[in-house]
Design an enzyme around this catalytic site. Sequence first.
Site, PDB file in Angstrom:
ATOM      1  N   LYS A   1       0.121   4.529   7.438  1.00 47.27           N
ATOM      2  CA  LYS A   1       0.270   5.436   5.755  1.00 47.27           C
ATOM      3  C   LYS A   1       0.575   6.970   5.890  1.00 47.27           C
ATOM      4  CE  LYS A   1      -2.872   1.890   4.944  1.00 47.27           C
ATOM      5  NZ  LYS A   1      -3.299   0.856   3.756  1.00 47.27           N
TER       6      LYS A   1
ATOM      7  N   SER B   1       1.023  -1.081   0.653  1.00 43.93           N
ATOM      8  CA  SER B   1      -0.125  -0.022  -0.206  1.00 43.93           C
ATOM      9  C   SER B   1       0.853   1.568   0.297  1.00 43.93           C
ATOM     10  CB  SER B   1      -0.917  -0.017   1.447  1.00 43.93           C
ATOM     11  OG  SER B   1      -0.179  -0.175   2.247  1.00 43.93           O
TER      12      SER B   1
END
Length: 199
Positions: A92, A43
């Site tokens: 993230k 990701s």
Amino acid sequence: MSFLAPSKNSWAFRRSWSIIYWLPTGIFLSSYFFHVKTVSGRSMQPTLNPDNSRWKDVVLFSKFAVHTTQEYGRDDIVTLRSPEDPRRILIKRIIAMEGDTVKTLPPYPDQEVKIPPGYVWIEGDEHFVSDDSNRFGPVSQSLIESKLVMVVWPPDRFGAAGRRTDYRPPRNAREERHISDAVKREQARHSRVRVPTTL
């Protein structure tokens, strides 16, 4: 007995003993301020775990920057507890802070979101394979645990990661061709965020 007595007074013995004595304190303090984490998943590609690396990235995060100095903001990569499952730790990038307006990506139901006070908008750099705010919306800043400092492994990637660049659209087609994929992604992220102007 006389053989051991001088060695206890030697510089090397005293130095070794002081290191052994203070080692637990050093380990405790370093784990309080920093932690090392192996990045799994895709990701955050290409910033972390790029396809051209044979190894998973091992990275250093600062807890101090989040909990003490609160030095984190847009473009910083952070670890946080998943708002869907507190047992999961996510890595993230912060895209928008409180007060910002962000253009969302699918599957988020609204085209734009204004970030409420005490919240941030987080995304993976490869958002097509990322569970992030485009799925569950803005997340509370209280879920953020640490901020990325640097990549420590593999050796060829040692150093700072996720550097910031100022968003500036390319002036012509030639300049567009020379902009790296990572910079293009960063510019696209910046173009989706509207930061309130301060007087």
